[in-house]
Design a protein around this motif. Structure first.
Motif, PDB file in Angstrom:
ATOM      1  N   ILE A   1       0.830  -1.206   0.000  1.00 37.25           N
ATOM      2  CA  ILE A   1       0.000   0.000   0.000  1.00 37.25           C
ATOM      3  C   ILE A   1       0.867   1.258   0.000  1.00 37.25           C
ATOM      4  CG2 ILE A   1      -1.686   1.334   1.334  1.00 37.25           C
ATOM      5  CD1 ILE A   1      -2.978  -1.395   2.096  1.00 37.25           C
ATOM      6  N   CYS A   2       1.893   1.301   0.847  1.00 36.14           N
ATOM      7  CA  CYS A   2       2.785   2.471   0.842  1.00 36.14           C
ATOM      8  C   CYS A   2       3.454   2.634  -0.520  1.00 36.14           C
ATOM      9  CB  CYS A   2       3.833   2.342   1.949  1.00 36.14           C
ATOM     10  SG  CYS A   2       3.190   2.654   3.608  1.00 36.14           S
ATOM     11  N   SER A   3       3.874   1.534  -1.121  1.00 36.40           N
ATOM     12  CA  SER A   3       4.496   1.594  -2.436  1.00 36.40           C
ATOM     13  C   SER A   3       3.496   2.099  -3.481  1.00 36.40           C
ATOM     14  CB  SER A   3       5.041   0.224  -2.836  1.00 36.40           C
ATOM     15  OG  SER A   3       5.791   0.316  -4.022  1.00 36.40           O
ATOM     16  N   ALA A   4       2.256   1.641  -3.399  1.00 34.97           N
ATOM     17  CA  ALA A   4       1.235   2.073  -4.358  1.00 34.97           C
ATOM     18  C   ALA A   4       0.953   3.567  -4.230  1.00 34.97           C
ATOM     19  CB  ALA A   4      -0.043   1.262  -4.162  1.00 34.97           C
ATOM     20  N   VAL A   5       0.926   4.079  -2.999  1.00 32.15           N
ATOM     21  CA  VAL A   5       0.731   5.524  -2.802  1.00 32.15           C
ATOM     22  C   VAL A   5       1.862   6.296  -3.475  1.00 32.15           C
ATOM     23  CG1 VAL A   5       0.712   7.373  -1.073  1.00 32.15           C
ATOM     24  CG2 VAL A   5      -0.622   5.291  -0.675  1.00 32.15           C
ATOM     25  N   GLY A   6       3.091   5.865  -3.240  1.00 26.50           N
ATOM     26  CA  GLY A   6       4.236   6.517  -3.867  1.00 26.50           C
ATOM     27  C   GLY A   6       4.236   6.376  -5.372  1.00 26.50           C
ATOM     28  N   MET A   7       3.857   5.197  -5.848  1.00 32.31           N
ATOM     29  CA  MET A   7       3.832   4.936  -7.282  1.00 32.31           C
ATOM     30  C   MET A   7       2.800   5.817  -7.986  1.00 32.31           C
ATOM     31  SD  MET A   7       1.870   3.137  -9.773  1.00 32.31           S
ATOM     32  CE  MET A   7       1.014   1.825  -8.969  1.00 32.31           C
ATOM     33  N   LEU A   8       1.635   5.975  -7.402  1.00 35.14           N
ATOM     34  CA  LEU A   8       0.619   6.826  -8.016  1.00 35.14           C
ATOM     35  C   LEU A   8       1.076   8.287  -8.057  1.00 35.14           C
ATOM     36  CD1 LEU A   8      -2.652   5.235  -6.617  1.00 35.14           C
ATOM     37  CD2 LEU A   8      -1.771   5.115  -8.962  1.00 35.14           C
ATOM     38  N   ALA A   9       1.825   8.717  -7.058  1.00 39.48           N
ATOM     39  CA  ALA A   9       2.382  10.078  -7.072  1.00 39.48           C
ATOM     40  C   ALA A   9       3.421  10.217  -8.188  1.00 39.48           C
ATOM     41  CB  ALA A   9       2.995  10.410  -5.712  1.00 39.48           C
ATOM     42  N   GLU A  10       4.211   9.177  -8.422  1.00 39.49           N
ATOM     43  CA  GLU A  10       5.190   9.198  -9.507  1.00 39.49           C
ATOM     44  C   GLU A  10       4.501   9.309 -10.860  1.00 39.49           C
ATOM     45  OE1 GLU A  10       8.130   6.246  -6.983  1.00 39.49           O
ATOM     46  OE2 GLU A  10       7.394   5.564  -8.937  1.00 39.49           O
ATOM     47  N   VAL A  11       3.411   8.570 -11.027  1.00 37.51           N
ATOM     48  CA  VAL A  11       2.650   8.625 -12.281  1.00 37.51           C
ATOM     49  C   VAL A  11       2.070  10.022 -12.464  1.00 37.51           C
ATOM     50  CG1 VAL A  11       0.581   7.760 -13.456  1.00 37.51           C
ATOM     51  CG2 VAL A  11       2.143   6.161 -12.346  1.00 37.51           C
ATOM     52  N   GLU A  12       1.505  10.567 -11.396  1.00 34.58           N
ATOM     53  CA  GLU A  12       0.922  11.908 -11.453  1.00 34.58           C
ATOM     54  C   GLU A  12       1.978  12.952 -11.832  1.00 34.58           C
ATOM     55  OE1 GLU A  12      -2.078  14.608 -11.493  1.00 34.58           O
ATOM     56  OE2 GLU A  12      -2.323  12.457 -11.192  1.00 34.58           O
ATOM     57  N   ALA A  13       3.210  12.741 -11.373  1.00 33.20           N
ATOM     58  CA  ALA A  13       4.308  13.663 -11.695  1.00 33.20           C
ATOM     59  C   ALA A  13       4.859  13.437 -13.106  1.00 33.20           C
ATOM     60  CB  ALA A  13       5.430  13.510 -10.670  1.00 33.20           C
ATOM     61  N   GLY A  14       4.403  12.368 -13.780  1.00 29.01           N
ATOM     62  CA  GLY A  14       4.835  12.105 -15.145  1.00 29.01           C
ATOM     63  C   GLY A  14       6.124  11.320 -15.274  1.00 29.01           C
ATOM     64  N   TRP A  15       6.536  10.647 -14.217  1.00 26.49           N
ATOM     65  CA  TRP A  15       7.767   9.863 -14.269  1.00 26.49           C
ATOM     66  C   TRP A  15       7.521   8.567 -15.024  1.00 26.49           C
ATOM     67  CZ3 TRP A  15       9.727   9.970  -8.520  1.00 26.49           C
ATOM     68  CH2 TRP A  15       9.950  11.300  -8.148  1.00 26.49           C
ATOM     69  N   PRO A  16       8.227   8.331 -16.109  1.00 27.36           N
ATOM     70  CA  PRO A  16       8.038   7.084 -16.852  1.00 27.36           C
ATOM     71  C   PRO A  16       8.707   5.909 -16.140  1.00 27.36           C
ATOM     72  CG  PRO A  16       9.748   8.396 -17.866  1.00 27.36           C
ATOM     73  CD  PRO A  16       9.193   9.217 -16.747  1.00 27.36           C
TER      74      PRO A  16
ATOM     75  N   SER B   1       4.610  11.454 -23.621  1.00 29.81           N
ATOM     76  CA  SER B   1       3.198  11.767 -23.453  1.00 29.81           C
ATOM     77  C   SER B   1       2.988  12.571 -22.164  1.00 29.81           C
ATOM     78  CB  SER B   1       2.394  10.461 -23.376  1.00 29.81           C
ATOM     79  OG  SER B   1       1.042  10.738 -23.077  1.00 29.81           O
ATOM     80  N   PRO B   2       2.090  13.574 -22.219  1.00 28.95           N
ATOM     81  CA  PRO B   2       1.849  14.362 -21.009  1.00 28.95           C
ATOM     82  C   PRO B   2       1.142  13.557 -19.907  1.00 28.95           C
ATOM     83  CG  PRO B   2       0.366  15.034 -22.763  1.00 28.95           C
ATOM     84  CD  PRO B   2       1.321  14.038 -23.354  1.00 28.95           C
ATOM     85  N   ARG B   3       0.493  12.476 -20.270  1.00 28.16           N
ATOM     86  CA  ARG B   3      -0.233  11.646 -19.293  1.00 28.16           C
ATOM     87  C   ARG B   3       0.158  10.192 -19.512  1.00 28.16           C
ATOM     88  NH1 ARG B   3      -2.606  10.951 -14.819  1.00 28.16           N
ATOM     89  NH2 ARG B   3      -4.711  10.170 -14.689  1.00 28.16           N
ATOM     90  N   ILE B   4       0.623   9.535 -18.449  1.00 31.39           N
ATOM     91  CA  ILE B   4       1.017   8.127 -18.538  1.00 31.39           C
ATOM     92  C   ILE B   4      -0.217   7.255 -18.387  1.00 31.39           C
ATOM     93  CG2 ILE B   4       2.302   6.285 -17.369  1.00 31.39           C
ATOM     94  CD1 ILE B   4       4.363   8.454 -16.586  1.00 31.39           C
ATOM     95  N   ALA B   5      -0.398   6.344 -19.347  1.00 25.64           N
ATOM     96  CA  ALA B   5      -1.508   5.396 -19.275  1.00 25.64           C
ATOM     97  C   ALA B   5      -1.142   4.318 -18.251  1.00 25.64           C
ATOM     98  CB  ALA B   5      -1.755   4.772 -20.644  1.00 25.64           C
ATOM     99  N   LEU B   6      -1.930   4.224 -17.205  1.00 30.09           N
ATOM    100  CA  LEU B   6      -1.635   3.271 -16.137  1.00 30.09           C
ATOM    101  C   LEU B   6      -2.290   1.930 -16.464  1.00 30.09           C
ATOM    102  CD1 LEU B   6       0.105   3.331 -13.664  1.00 30.09           C
ATOM    103  CD2 LEU B   6      -1.880   3.902 -12.312  1.00 30.09           C
ATOM    104  N   THR B   7      -1.654   1.205 -17.390  1.00 32.71           N
ATOM    105  CA  THR B   7      -2.127  -0.115 -17.781  1.00 32.71           C
ATOM    106  C   THR B   7      -1.743  -1.140 -16.714  1.00 32.71           C
ATOM    107  OG1 THR B   7      -0.060  -0.637 -18.901  1.00 32.71           O
ATOM    108  CG2 THR B   7      -1.764   0.473 -20.228  1.00 32.71           C
ATOM    109  N   ASP B   8      -2.287  -2.342 -16.833  1.00 39.15           N
ATOM    110  CA  ASP B   8      -1.906  -3.411 -15.899  1.00 39.15           C
ATOM    111  C   ASP B   8      -0.407  -3.685 -15.983  1.00 39.15           C
ATOM    112  OD1 ASP B   8      -4.557  -3.537 -15.223  1.00 39.15           O
ATOM    113  OD2 ASP B   8      -4.866  -5.603 -15.891  1.00 39.15           O
ATOM    114  N   GLU B   9       0.138  -3.656 -17.199  1.00 39.98           N
ATOM    115  CA  GLU B   9       1.578  -3.875 -17.366  1.00 39.98           C
ATOM    116  C   GLU B   9       2.376  -2.782 -16.658  1.00 39.98           C
ATOM    117  OE1 GLU B   9       4.963  -4.399 -20.861  1.00 39.98           O
ATOM    118  OE2 GLU B   9       2.966  -3.696 -21.413  1.00 39.98           O
TER     119      GLU B   9
END
Length: 189
Positions: free
Chosen positions: A125-140, A149-157
């Motif tokens: 859960i802590c990792s997922a919180v951090g990971m979602l913040a990374e996606v929001e910041a645009g970190w590939p 891309s300005p928005r990262i597609a959060l696919t299952d992969e």
């Protein structure tokens, strides 16, 4: 002050190291500790502050059970020393939500049955919180198809790649991915 002045012997010479006074901000509260300078952040949290939600799995940074957020970044707390985080903001699973007022990811893990034995769940859960913040910041990530891309597609992969540092020995991965995907897509919780 020399080691002779403190009465402590140098590490490896049969004695103990002098204690280091540190101040951490853990789950919104200032914590003052006196720790051996070799104390991992994980051990400081569990042994000194009695925050047992953060788990000691492998103690080698390979399983992710000890993941916490430090200044909003996910970190394996077994791989970093407590003294390195003087003044830092540390958030453990206990700081994300409370009974009756769970963090959205905690609710999603419950609703999606994203855990079995539950041992890895706090780190997941802590990792997922951090990971979602990374996606929001645009970190590939390695799996990001379009890094420009300005928005990262959060696919299952993409979720699996970003969460690959967190191991679930019970193999609840499909439900963990579903919980994270639901939150990322604004799903029900």
């Amino acid at each position: 002050m020399s080691q002779a002045d403190t009465g402590a012997e140098a590490p490896g010479q049969g004695g103990t190291a002098p204690l280091s006074a540190i101040e951490l901000r853990v789950n919104g509260q200032v914590q003052r500790l006196a720790v051996d300078p070799r104390t991992s952040l994980l051990d400081a949290l569990r042994e000194h502050l009695r925050l047992s939600g953060t788990k000691k799995g492998c103690d080698h940074g390979q399983c992710g059970a000890c993941t916490v957020l430090i200044n909003d970044r996910r970190v394996n707390s077994c791989l970093t020393l407590a003294v390195m985080h003087e003044g830092d903001e540390v958030v453990t699973i206990e700081g994300l939500g409370e009974p009756g007022d769970l963090h959205p990811l905690q609710r999603a893990f419950v609703e999606c049955d994203g855990f079995q034995c539950g041992y890895c769940t706090p780190g997941q859960i802590c990792s997922a919180v951090g990971m979602l913040a990374e996606v929001e910041a645009g970190w590939p990530s390695h799996a990001t198809a379009e890094v420009a891309s300005p928005r990262i597609a959060l696919t299952d992969e993409e979720i699996r790649e970003r969460m690959s540092g967190n191991i679930c020995r019970c193999a609840a991965y499909p439900n963990i991915v579903a919980a994270i995907r639901g939150i990322a897509q604004g799903g029900p919780v």
